[in-house]
Scaffold this motif. Structure first.
Motif, mmCIF file in Angstrom:
data_model
loop_
_atom_site.group_PDB
_atom_site.id
_atom_site.type_symbol
_atom_site.label_atom_id
_atom_site.label_comp_id
_atom_site.label_asym_id
_atom_site.label_seq_id
_atom_site.Cartn_x
_atom_site.Cartn_y
_atom_site.Cartn_z
ATOM 1 N N PHE A 394 71.380 70.801 87.412
ATOM 2 C CA PHE A 394 70.605 69.692 87.017
ATOM 3 C C PHE A 394 69.205 69.540 87.183
ATOM 4 C CE2 PHE A 394 69.009 65.213 87.246
ATOM 5 C CZ PHE A 394 68.505 64.965 85.669
ATOM 6 N N TYR A 395 68.989 69.718 88.747
ATOM 7 C CA TYR A 395 67.686 69.680 89.269
ATOM 8 C C TYR A 395 66.730 70.968 88.461
ATOM 9 C CZ TYR A 395 63.874 69.907 92.420
ATOM 10 O OH TYR A 395 62.438 69.664 93.187
ATOM 11 N N ALA A 396 67.381 72.059 88.604
ATOM 12 C CA ALA A 396 66.726 73.199 87.762
ATOM 13 C C ALA A 396 66.633 72.986 86.278
ATOM 14 C CB ALA A 396 67.380 74.528 88.024
ATOM 15 N N GLN A 397 67.354 72.490 85.554
ATOM 16 C CA GLN A 397 67.082 72.259 84.220
ATOM 17 C C GLN A 397 66.170 71.053 84.172
ATOM 18 O OE1 GLN A 397 71.586 71.311 83.129
ATOM 19 N NE2 GLN A 397 70.676 72.285 81.181
ATOM 20 N N SER A 398 66.061 70.065 84.898
ATOM 21 C CA SER A 398 65.022 69.021 84.800
ATOM 22 C C SER A 398 63.459 69.725 85.064
ATOM 23 C CB SER A 398 65.162 68.055 85.899
ATOM 24 O OG SER A 398 64.973 68.270 87.217
ATOM 25 N N ARG A 399 63.622 71.017 85.533
ATOM 26 C CA ARG A 399 62.361 71.530 85.551
ATOM 27 C C ARG A 399 62.372 72.550 84.518
ATOM 28 N NH1 ARG A 399 62.253 67.469 88.104
ATOM 29 N NH2 ARG A 399 61.153 67.101 90.166
ATOM 30 N N GLY A 400 63.054 72.493 83.524
ATOM 31 C CA GLY A 400 62.908 73.618 82.358
ATOM 32 C C GLY A 400 63.709 74.689 82.374
ATOM 33 N N PHE A 401 64.480 74.746 83.430
ATOM 34 C CA PHE A 401 65.476 75.989 83.243
ATOM 35 C C PHE A 401 66.599 75.806 82.278
ATOM 36 C CE2 PHE A 401 64.433 79.033 86.948
ATOM 37 C CZ PHE A 401 63.473 78.080 87.702
ATOM 38 N N THR A 402 67.087 76.569 81.667
ATOM 39 C CA THR A 402 68.357 76.632 80.739
ATOM 40 C C THR A 402 69.378 76.699 81.714
ATOM 41 O OG1 THR A 402 68.584 78.962 80.569
ATOM 42 C CG2 THR A 402 67.285 77.797 79.033
ATOM 43 N N ARG A 403 70.442 76.250 81.431
ATOM 44 C CA ARG A 403 71.717 76.450 82.356
ATOM 45 C C ARG A 403 72.083 77.765 82.789
ATOM 46 N NH1 ARG A 403 75.746 72.961 83.740
ATOM 47 N NH2 ARG A 403 77.891 73.905 84.308
ATOM 48 N N ALA B 75 68.920 68.175 79.472
ATOM 49 C CA ALA B 75 67.798 67.998 80.581
ATOM 50 C C ALA B 75 66.717 69.131 80.400
ATOM 51 C CB ALA B 75 68.610 68.012 81.846
ATOM 52 N N ASP B 76 67.076 70.297 80.199
ATOM 53 C CA ASP B 76 66.017 71.348 80.149
ATOM 54 C C ASP B 76 65.112 71.208 78.792
ATOM 55 O OD1 ASP B 76 68.686 72.358 79.050
ATOM 56 O OD2 ASP B 76 67.471 74.297 78.446
ATOM 57 N N SER B 79 62.681 68.573 79.306
ATOM 58 C CA SER B 79 61.717 68.853 80.567
ATOM 59 C C SER B 79 60.495 69.504 79.486
ATOM 60 C CB SER B 79 62.405 69.856 81.751
ATOM 61 O OG SER B 79 61.240 70.593 82.067
ATOM 62 N N ARG B 80 61.176 70.320 78.549
ATOM 63 C CA ARG B 80 59.993 71.171 77.875
ATOM 64 C C ARG B 80 59.497 70.369 76.958
ATOM 65 N NH1 ARG B 80 63.743 75.947 76.459
ATOM 66 N NH2 ARG B 80 65.385 74.856 77.620
ATOM 67 N N PHE B 87 62.309 63.274 91.946
ATOM 68 C CA PHE B 87 63.429 62.702 92.460
ATOM 69 C C PHE B 87 63.347 62.031 93.824
ATOM 70 C CE2 PHE B 87 64.889 65.889 89.503
ATOM 71 C CZ PHE B 87 65.896 65.336 88.568
ATOM 72 N N PHE B 101 60.376 79.845 91.944
ATOM 73 C CA PHE B 101 60.882 78.607 91.454
ATOM 74 C C PHE B 101 60.037 77.870 90.462
ATOM 75 C CE2 PHE B 101 61.780 74.027 90.923
ATOM 76 C CZ PHE B 101 63.469 73.997 90.321
ATOM 77 N N ALA B 105 59.661 77.669 86.116
ATOM 78 C CA ALA B 105 59.672 76.337 85.459
ATOM 79 C C ALA B 105 58.677 76.206 84.506
ATOM 80 C CB ALA B 105 59.669 75.263 86.458
ATOM 81 N N ASN B 108 58.598 78.294 81.248
ATOM 82 C CA ASN B 108 59.711 77.428 80.265
ATOM 83 C C ASN B 108 58.856 76.099 79.550
ATOM 84 O OD1 ASN B 108 61.436 79.475 80.590
ATOM 85 N ND2 ASN B 108 63.103 77.945 81.434
ATOM 86 N N VAL B 109 58.194 75.463 80.383
ATOM 87 C CA VAL B 109 57.683 74.146 80.037
ATOM 88 C C VAL B 109 56.346 74.371 79.148
ATOM 89 C CG1 VAL B 109 56.582 72.024 80.905
ATOM 90 C CG2 VAL B 109 58.569 72.768 81.888
ATOM 91 N N LEU B 168 53.610 71.378 86.196
ATOM 92 C CA LEU B 168 54.326 71.393 84.898
ATOM 93 C C LEU B 168 53.238 70.566 84.036
ATOM 94 C CD1 LEU B 168 58.011 71.066 85.879
ATOM 95 C CD2 LEU B 168 56.648 73.065 85.591
#
Lengths: 443, 273
Positions: A394-403, B75-76, B79-80, B87, B101, B105, B108-109, B168
């Motif tokens: 979830f943390y990575a997804q919240s930064r734009g990574f897909t699952r 969620a992703d 973000s985008r 957090f 990382f 990120a 993608n964004v 971002l």
């Protein structure tokens, strides 16, 4: 499953019977000592049963699907069958020697002339057993006992070829030595790797095995012996990437002498089933070993590792780290032991095994062990097994990574600790790429 | 730029236990909103529900970013679309360097349509940008080479979150107690950093117990949450008043919400994120 059905099935393989052994001896041009050694091992092979599933080393193994009658030892070169087996560790590497084998028989050898002139030997073990008979006789199967189990006996009796590397006293082989083994569908690799470093010698050896396609079915029953005399330095990398229908049985041993250093990196992504018995013996004071393992399994792959760090002398250090990532219904077993012999004071032994499961159906068994017969030692061990943490995803997804990008990144991070230890860039890249190829899309 | 984040009658449950009970909130691009309230009132839940945490089920209502219904997105994808949350306790990702990382990120964004496996932002260009942002935030360049949140102190984690926000450049940021666990100097630095990165450049929703974090970020609106609802909204002076005098007045003025809050505290203690 009963022992008798397994024994019957494997035994009924006439392809590995007396006729096959006689034919092998007839076809080969071996020195007398070697023929005698083979015959002795053959006697042992005939006197032994296949491993008992109640044996501690085999109770988490399942070899019921192995049908030896489908395979036969290779006595003649037939290189076509394994054409297209990928080579992964060579990218951007300037090597000092390079050899290839196909279905357990060496088909090409090359060695830097300068090194050859200084007494370095790299090439076919069969050839070297003739050309450097006394040297090979001294070391071959000196660490692996054919009585260990029936596979060891079979391999000692019927080994087809393999590699011999010899580095004389105080010779530093700066550029890596690359050894490749290819095995085609329905084929057999009964090879042996024998590495000897004399006092003060140094070498880096990249060994990899592969098959033409991911689903290649083959049978490998092999041996590896690494012999290091005092003050020698060896980096040995072994990438096992056989087709995922293959059987892989191996006894792998190292003996490390006074103040010598061994860094042994094992990476396993291939084979349907593998049973590897890996032992490092620290035989003289000041010997140091570092063993790294990277395993990535999928489908119904089942990899079994029995490892031993044996401190036979005082003031030795052994460091051991295996990391596995498992997906689908795959399974890994690690049973590790640090053994400290009487008198091996000031031993510093460490072992650790971490497993990351990407699916509920995957299973990792992790069994560390200590057997200590000295009173002034430091031995520590640990193991972890768990699923990928959803909070990390979830943390990575919240930064734009897909699952699936998140999972791939977490897996790469999980292995990073081992990659950090590997100083050879091509190896890091090849392992990273092999892992990235394997990670599935997760929804 | 004119973007609007619109939260309408939002009800959220965790493990089938209702936490948010009808939240309405509109934040415009460039505005700063403070969200205050006692423990267990649902502040973090609101943030996590906006960010798209899978355990926070939206049972009623919706969240709109302009004309996009965020509740239908993963969620992703949120973000985008331009949502960011800093957090309160970010997780560690061992073995993954901050720089790698953030590069992935940011790629993608900035390129929401990027397919997996396509190229990332050029390394050289990215490093330069990251270095610049870290200088701006007075961060040690060594930070970029460390593993994500691995072994970070409380202060380092919060600064890493602000750095991530900077890289971002979201349309809307939710900052969940970015002051918690920090000493006075660290809070002042965080406050100044948020102002430098976010003020007028995005919509900010700052969740806090204190007014220190608001020092450099005077809110146009202060919302008070109790029992899963926003019970009062005022200006910057409301934040000051709550900080100076606590929530007694609020608790007395909204007894139903207070009762709900007490009930949630009793039940949800282990889930408070």
């Amino acid at each position: 499953m009963t022992t008798s059905t397994l024994t019957d099935r494997l035994d009924s393989a006439e392809t590995f019977g007396q006729n096959a052994f006689d034919r092998l001896l007839e076809k080969r041009i071996d020195p007398l000592w070697l023929t005698a050694k083979r015959k002795e091992a053959w006697e042992i092979f005939q006197g032994l049963d296949w491993p008992n599933p109640r044996d501690e080393n085999w109770m988490r193994s399942d070899i019921r699907g192995l049908k030896l009658s489908k395979f036969a030892p290779n006595v003649e070169e037939n290189s076509q069958i394994a054409t297209g087996s990928p080579v992964r560790l060579l990218d951007g590497v300037d090597v000092s020697a390079s050899c290839r084998s196909v279905n357990g028989l060496v088909v090409s050898e090359s060695l830097d002339e300068g090194l050859a002139a200084r007494g370095v030997v790299v090439g076919s073990l069969s050839r070297c057993a003739r050309d450097h008979s006394a040297l090979v006789e001294k070391y071959l199967h000196s660490l692996i006992c054919p009585k260990s189990d029936r596979f060891a006996a079979l391999q000692t009796a019927m080994w087809s070829d393999g590699y011999f590397v010899y580095v004389p006293r105080n010779v530093r082989v700066e550029r890596p030595i690359h050894l490749h083994a290819a095995m085609g569908d329905g084929q057999v690799d009964l090879s042996h790797t024998l590495i000897v470093l004399e006092e003060g010698a140094e070498a880096t050896i990249l060994f990899e095995s592969s098959s033409p396609t991911a689903d290649t079915r083959g049978f490998h029953c092999g041996g590896v012996e690494l012999i290091q005399h005092g003050n020698s330095h060896l980096r040995y990398v072994n990438l096992q990437d056989w087709g995922k229908g293959s059987w892989h049985f191996a006894h792998q041993r190292a003996s490390v002498g006074r103040d010598a250093q061994l860094q042994w990196t094992v990476a396993a992504v291939g084979a349907r089933f593998a049973q590897v018995d890996q032992r490092v013996e620290l035989v003289e004071p000041g010997a140091r070993s570092q063993v790294n393992g990277v395993m990535f399994t999928q489908d119904r792959q089942h990899l079994v590792y029995n490892t031993l760090q044996h401190h036979k002398a005082p003031h030795c250090t052994s460091d051991f780290l295996y990391k596995s990532v498992l997906q689908d219904r795959s399974r890994t077993v690690w049973r590790g032991m640090i053994k400290v012999s009487q008198g091996a004071q000031k031993t510093d032994g460490y072992q650790r095994n971490d497993n990351l499961m990407l699916s509920d159906a995957a299973r990792a068994d992790s069994i560390p062990g200590l057997e200590i017969n000295a009173d002034d030692v430091r031995c520590t061990h640990g193991s972890t097994s768990g699923r990928v943490d959803e909070e990390l995803i979830f943390y990575a997804q919240s930064r734009g990574f897909t699952r699936s990008e998140a999972i791939r990144m977490i897996v790469t991070g999980f292995f990073q600790q081992i990659f950090d230890r590997i100083t050879i860039e091509s190896v890091r890249d090849a392992l990273g790429a092999a892992i990235a190829r394997q990670v599935r899309k997760y929804e | 730029m004119s973007h609007i984040l619109r939260i309408e009658n939002l009800h959220v449950s965790v493990n089938d236990k209702p936490i948010l009970r009808g939240v309405n909130l509109v934040i415009k691009f460039g505005e700063t909103h403070a969200l205050m309230g006692p423990n267990g009132s649902g502040k973090s839940t609101l943030g996590l529900a906006i960010a798209g945490h899978p355990n926070y089920q939206i049972t009623e209502g919706s969240i709109w970013l302009d004309d996009v219904n965020l509740t239908e997105l993963e969620a992703d994808e949120r973000s985008r679309a331009g949502i960011f949350m800093a957090f309160q306790r970010p997780v560690a990702i061992p073995g993954v360097k901050m720089a790698d990382f953030l590069r992935h990120a940011a790629t993608n964004v900035r390129r929401p349509d990027r397919k997996e496996g396509e190229d990332l932002i050029a390394m050289r260009e990215f490093r330069k940008e990251l270095k610049g942002k870290m200088e701006q935030l007075k961060m040690d360049p060594e930070f970029a080479r460390r593993y994500v949140n691995d072994g970070f102190s409380g202060g380092e984690m919060k600064r890493a979150e602000i750095l991530t926000m900077a890289m971002l450049s979201p349309k809307f940021s939710i900052l969940d107690e970015t002051d918690s666990g920090l000493d006075a100097d660290a809070v002042r630095l965080a406050s100044a950093s948020i102002a430098e990165i976010g003020r007028d450049k995005m919509g900010l929703l700052i969740i806090t117990h204190h007014d220190k974090l608001l020092e450099h970020n005077p809110p146009q609106f202060t919302h008070v949450m109790l029992g899963g609802r926003i019970v009062e909204t005022g200006g910057a002076e409301l934040a000051r008043q709550l900080h100076d005098h606590g929530y007694d007045r609020i608790r007395k003025a909204y007894p139903d919400a207070e009762a709900a809050n007490q009930q949630m505290l009793a039940k949800e203690e282990p889930l408070a994120v």
